[in-house]
Motif scaffolding. Structure first.
Motif, PDB file in Angstrom:
ATOM      1  N   TYR A 158      -6.571  12.609  -0.107  1.00 34.31           N
ATOM      2  CA  TYR A 158      -6.043  11.602   1.086  1.00 34.31           C
ATOM      3  C   TYR A 158      -7.197  10.854   1.365  1.00 34.31           C
ATOM      4  O   TYR A 158      -7.989  11.353   1.565  1.00 34.31           O
ATOM      5  N   TYR A 161      -7.432   5.665   6.499  1.00 30.12           N
ATOM      6  CA  TYR A 161      -7.714   4.142   6.231  1.00 30.12           C
ATOM      7  C   TYR A 161      -7.966   3.735   7.709  1.00 30.12           C
ATOM      8  O   TYR A 161      -6.931   3.890   8.455  1.00 30.12           O
ATOM      9  N   HIS A 177       1.815  13.474   6.764  1.00 31.90           N
ATOM     10  CA  HIS A 177       1.884  12.679   5.491  1.00 31.90           C
ATOM     11  C   HIS A 177       1.912  13.750   4.325  1.00 31.90           C
ATOM     12  O   HIS A 177       2.842  13.328   3.366  1.00 31.90           O
ATOM     13  N   GLU A 182       3.507   8.575   0.352  1.00 32.86           N
ATOM     14  CA  GLU A 182       2.641   8.067  -0.563  1.00 32.86           C
ATOM     15  C   GLU A 182       1.350   7.182   0.251  1.00 32.86           C
ATOM     16  O   GLU A 182       0.429   7.055   0.095  1.00 32.86           O
ATOM     17  N   MET A 183       2.097   6.510   1.332  1.00 34.85           N
ATOM     18  CA  MET A 183       1.443   5.798   2.370  1.00 34.85           C
ATOM     19  C   MET A 183       2.058   5.921   3.693  1.00 34.85           C
ATOM     20  O   MET A 183       3.353   5.771   3.879  1.00 34.85           O
ATOM     21  N   HIS A 200      -3.966   4.178   8.479  1.00 34.37           N
ATOM     22  CA  HIS A 200      -3.104   4.663   7.686  1.00 34.37           C
ATOM     23  C   HIS A 200      -3.472   5.787   6.909  1.00 34.37           C
ATOM     24  O   HIS A 200      -4.898   5.862   7.026  1.00 34.37           O
ATOM     25  N   ILE A 245      -3.371   7.254   3.104  1.00 38.05           N
ATOM     26  CA  ILE A 245      -2.792   6.952   1.961  1.00 38.05           C
ATOM     27  C   ILE A 245      -3.186   7.938   0.843  1.00 38.05           C
ATOM     28  O   ILE A 245      -4.336   8.261   0.634  1.00 38.05           O
ATOM     29  N   SER A 246      -2.457   8.317  -0.309  1.00 41.24           N
ATOM     30  CA  SER A 246      -2.597   9.037  -1.048  1.00 41.24           C
ATOM     31  C   SER A 246      -3.370   8.500  -2.425  1.00 41.24           C
ATOM     32  O   SER A 246      -3.118   7.238  -2.842  1.00 41.24           O
ATOM     33  N   LEU A 251       3.143  -0.983   1.601  1.00 42.18           N
ATOM     34  CA  LEU A 251       4.184  -0.052   1.734  1.00 42.18           C
ATOM     35  C   LEU A 251       5.264   0.120   1.052  1.00 42.18           C
ATOM     36  O   LEU A 251       5.969   1.005   0.802  1.00 42.18           O
ATOM     37  N   ALA A 288       5.583   2.050  -2.226  1.00 43.82           N
ATOM     38  CA  ALA A 288       5.503   3.455  -1.943  1.00 43.82           C
ATOM     39  C   ALA A 288       6.937   4.064  -2.150  1.00 43.82           C
ATOM     40  O   ALA A 288       8.011   3.485  -1.597  1.00 43.82           O
ATOM     41  N   THR A 308       7.180   6.961   2.650  1.00 43.30           N
ATOM     42  CA  THR A 308       6.405   6.540   3.599  1.00 43.30           C
ATOM     43  C   THR A 308       6.651   7.476   4.683  1.00 43.30           C
ATOM     44  O   THR A 308       7.618   8.177   4.920  1.00 43.30           O
TER      45      THR A 308
END
Ligand code: UTP
Length: 473
Positions: free
Chosen positions: A236, A239, A258, A264-265, A321, A323-324, A376, A379, A382
């Protein structure tokens, strides 16, 4: 120069770029040629037609609904249990080295008007620590707290990479192990005159600009950062933007939700201060989560309220964020990523046909940028989590006024004072509620409320009478 490139340049009416080429030395010629050869001229020409020679049509989906989000505090027992589970999982991920952090710092910071990369701006209210120092110290504390170093990926651009790296080497990486930091540069796009002609920034160079924070996804792939994350078991990415010192870099609840949601995001949302606040709006169109820029949001939607008078589209984006890694791998697997472009009208210095350097007084050019939030809708899943603005978001965009150095420092002081108060320290405040002194707590000591409580207990903190400022480390 390759014959193909030359042909394209002529075909697309950009031969003015070669005007000084014959007078250049070898290095100059090589630089210019390399820039021209790197361009996909067919694509660029269609972008010019679509985004420069006309104002691009922004397509707003018809079926926009407010995006669902997790509230800041759980609203029932089931949710409380979920939040507890998520927080525990988030801590686990941090303790097991599953999380890296990514700072986008490639922008030009034009509004701030500071001579140097924005991350080197001295932001902290008492000690004038730079934004980068503030984050570096936060990461040192994160390492102590969770027992694992969190690798820091910093995206720069060709325009500021050298000065950014220098800032770190000059300051011994602020105590961080240099191995914990990786700099990588984003792509560039040529600045395009409003007449569709590319601009020369010098006789031997195009006028180039960073290609937007969306460029980070492909740059992570190209730089080998993604591969390194994979090798090191990082799943992960936390961000954030370089101009927000209030960011919670290690946020167990956010990370845990998450992961539990198999998102995913994911994104943090803040309640907007009004219908037209300059934040992107979280919207749902069918199953896709989208951020619609404030300038594109139809006014009637922005103004809509629900039965109790609250804005329907209340959720604004502070650009925070999780994000994966696997999501970015998927998006960039072919070595390309087509995020939409956004047009920005700018004043861009250039070299005119007579070889003079021109500093324009009015807008003369278009820059094209891609935005991270356009990933986004791509994904499969989310997640959006509400956060408190005063704890998460103090953007340093301007010198004064809204979202400025001034407002950012005030928010940093306020946040640290609130942490101390919640730990039992009395803070003198003026009649308007503003703290009567400047307070700064080093992130080396405190990065969350738990730390603040322990710090106050161990150090017996009290505020000296009449103190104008206080630095705690
Ligand atoms: P902004 O859009 O606020 O741009 O970037 P900026 O460059 O900081 O400032 P202005 O608009 O010129 O005044 C938000 C974040 O995205 C990064 C910036 O460094 C900042 O952290 N960014 C922006 C990039 O990393 N690359 C870009 O191409 C653009």
């Amino acid at each position: 120069m390759q014959a193909d490139t030359l042909k394209k340049i002529q075909q697309y009416n950009q031969a003015h770029l070669l005007k000084f080429r014959d007078s250049l030395d070898l290095a100059g010629k090589e630089q210019l040629d390399a820039q021209l050869e790197a361009i996909d001229w067919d694509t660029l020409d269609s972008l010019i037609k679509e985004y420069v020679l006309q104002k691009p049509q922004v397509k707003i989906p018809e079926n926009l609904e407010p995006a669902p989000y997790y509230p800041i505090k759980p609203e029932n027992e089931q949710q409380r249990a979920l939040y507890e589970k998520a927080e525990a999982l988030g801590k686990d991920l941090l303790e097991n080295g599953k999380v890296a952090t990514l700072t986008v710092a490639g922008g030009q910071g034009t509004r701030l008007g500071f001579d140097g990369p924005k991350g080197t701006f001295p932001i902290s209210p008492v000690k004038n620590k730079s934004l980068f120092q503030y984050f570096a110290e936060t990461l040192i504390r994160i390492r102590q707290k969770y027992g694992k170093p969190m690798k820091w990926y910093i995206m720069t651009s060709d325009m500021n990479n050298e000065a950014t790296v220098q800032h770190f080497t000059d300051n011994n990486f602020f105590g961080l192990d240099p191995e914990q930091v990786m700099f990588f540069t984003q792509g560039t796009m040529p600045a395009i005159g409003t007449d569709g002609k590319l601009l020369l920034g010098a006789k031997d160079s195009l006028a180039l600009a960073p290609d937007g924070h969306g460029g980070t996804l492909l740059a992570l792939k190209r730089s080998g950062a993604l591969e390194e994350m994979n090798k090191n078991g990082v799943e992960y990415i936390s961000y954030f933007q370089v101009d927000n010192p209030l960011i919670t870099i290690a946020n167990p609840l956010f990370l845990g939700l998450h992961a539990l949601d198999e998102s995913e995001m994911s994104a943090i949302m803040l309640a907007k201060t009004g219908p037209f606040e300059k934040l992107g709006n979280f919207c749902k169109s069918g199953n896709a989560l989208e951020i619609i820029e404030y300038s594109d949001m139809p006014e009637e939607l922005a103004r809509q309220t629900d039965a109790d008078g609250k804005l329907r589209f209340i959720a604004g984006s502070p650009a925070i964020h999780v994000i994966s890694r696997s999501f970015i791998e998927r998006l960039t697997s072919g070595g390309r990523l087509n995020l939409p472009w956004h047009r920005a009208d700018k004043k861009v210095p250039y070299i005119d046909d007579a070889g003079n350097e021109i500093i324009p007084e009015d807008i003369n050019a278009v820059k094209l940028e891609s935005f991270i939030f356009d990933a986004l809708p791509l994904a499969s899943k989310t997640m959006v989590l509400e956060a408190a603005r005063e704890d998460e978001f103090a953007p340093t965009k301007n010198r004064t006024g809204v979202d400025s150095v001034e407002s950012c420092r005030e928010m940093m002081i306020d946040r640290d004072c609130r942490r101390l108060e919640a730990a039992g320290v009395a803070i003198p405040r003026n009649v308007d509620g503003v703290p009567a002194l400047k307070v700064e707590i080093s992130p080396l000591a405190v990065i969350d409320q738990e730390d603040a409580v322990a710090y106050v207990k161990n150090k017996h903190v009290s505020i000296p009478v009449g103190a104008g400022e206080l630095y705690l480390d």
